[in-house]
Design a protein around this motif. Sequence first.
Motif, PDB file in Angstrom:
ATOM      1  N   LEU A  31       0.844  -1.185   0.000  1.00 25.59           N
ATOM      2  CA  LEU A  31       0.000   0.000   0.000  1.00 25.59           C
ATOM      3  C   LEU A  31       0.882   1.238   0.000  1.00 25.59           C
ATOM      4  O   LEU A  31       1.813   1.352   0.800  1.00 25.59           O
ATOM      5  CB  LEU A  31      -0.917   0.019   1.229  1.00 25.59           C
ATOM      6  N   LEU A  32       0.581   2.175  -0.898  1.00 24.55           N
ATOM      7  CA  LEU A  32       1.396   3.368  -1.061  1.00 24.55           C
ATOM      8  C   LEU A  32       0.612   4.618  -0.680  1.00 24.55           C
ATOM      9  O   LEU A  32      -0.579   4.717  -0.971  1.00 24.55           O
ATOM     10  CB  LEU A  32       1.832   3.505  -2.522  1.00 24.55           C
ATOM     11  N   PRO A  33       1.287   5.601  -0.083  1.00 22.94           N
ATOM     12  CA  PRO A  33       0.632   6.897   0.149  1.00 22.94           C
ATOM     13  C   PRO A  33       0.511   7.658  -1.163  1.00 22.94           C
ATOM     14  O   PRO A  33       1.187   7.345  -2.157  1.00 22.94           O
ATOM     15  CB  PRO A  33       1.592   7.609   1.112  1.00 22.94           C
ATOM     16  N   ASN A  50      -6.658  13.445  -6.593  1.00 21.17           N
ATOM     17  CA  ASN A  50      -7.801  13.600  -7.508  1.00 21.17           C
ATOM     18  C   ASN A  50      -8.128  12.287  -8.220  1.00 21.17           C
ATOM     19  O   ASN A  50      -9.302  11.951  -8.412  1.00 21.17           O
ATOM     20  CB  ASN A  50      -7.523  14.696  -8.533  1.00 21.17           C
ATOM     21  N   LEU A  51      -7.100  11.544  -8.614  1.00 20.22           N
ATOM     22  CA  LEU A  51      -7.321  10.240  -9.254  1.00 20.22           C
ATOM     23  C   LEU A  51      -8.080   9.308  -8.308  1.00 20.22           C
ATOM     24  O   LEU A  51      -8.959   8.552  -8.739  1.00 20.22           O
ATOM     25  CB  LEU A  51      -5.990   9.608  -9.655  1.00 20.22           C
ATOM     26  N   CYS A  52      -7.736   9.365  -7.036  1.00 21.76           N
ATOM     27  CA  CYS A  52      -8.435   8.536  -6.040  1.00 21.76           C
ATOM     28  C   CYS A  52      -9.881   8.981  -5.898  1.00 21.76           C
ATOM     29  O   CYS A  52     -10.801   8.151  -5.929  1.00 21.76           O
ATOM     30  CB  CYS A  52      -7.732   8.637  -4.682  1.00 21.76           C
ATOM     31  N   GLU A  53     -10.076  10.268  -5.747  1.00 22.69           N
ATOM     32  CA  GLU A  53     -11.426  10.790  -5.510  1.00 22.69           C
ATOM     33  C   GLU A  53     -12.342  10.603  -6.717  1.00 22.69           C
ATOM     34  O   GLU A  53     -13.544  10.434  -6.555  1.00 22.69           O
ATOM     35  CB  GLU A  53     -11.365  12.267  -5.106  1.00 22.69           C
ATOM     36  N   PRO A  58      -8.463   2.866  -6.976  1.00 20.32           N
ATOM     37  CA  PRO A  58      -9.096   2.417  -5.736  1.00 20.32           C
ATOM     38  C   PRO A  58      -8.154   2.654  -4.560  1.00 20.32           C
ATOM     39  O   PRO A  58      -6.938   2.512  -4.694  1.00 20.32           O
ATOM     40  CB  PRO A  58      -9.324   0.924  -5.970  1.00 20.32           C
ATOM     41  N   PHE A  59      -8.704   3.042  -3.428  1.00 22.45           N
ATOM     42  CA  PHE A  59      -7.877   3.329  -2.260  1.00 22.45           C
ATOM     43  C   PHE A  59      -8.603   2.938  -0.985  1.00 22.45           C
ATOM     44  O   PHE A  59      -9.815   2.699  -0.994  1.00 22.45           O
ATOM     45  CB  PHE A  59      -7.502   4.817  -2.219  1.00 22.45           C
TER      46      PHE A  59
END
Length: 92
Positions: A31-33, A50-53, A58-59
Amino acid sequence: MDRPCRVDTKHAFVFLAFAVLRTMVTTSGELLPTGEVAKLLGVSRQQGVNLCERGDLPFVMVGKHRRVERSAVEALRRPKPRLTAINSSYRP
């Protein structure tokens, strides 16, 4: 006389959360920050967030921090096959 050790519920929960997270990392990948995600993708940290939101990456939330599986980042880095236009004059 020694007093019995009293377990603080908050600290016990944090300990348990880290144990679960460690298990997730060993079973499902690293898992990366978002900062590391941004470095791997060559974008700013905010763009990684932004890519996560947007749902492109997926995060999971660990406390107030987003963590992304390395495999998801690598999948996003892989070139996607492009569809090519068929020449309209082509007839089989």
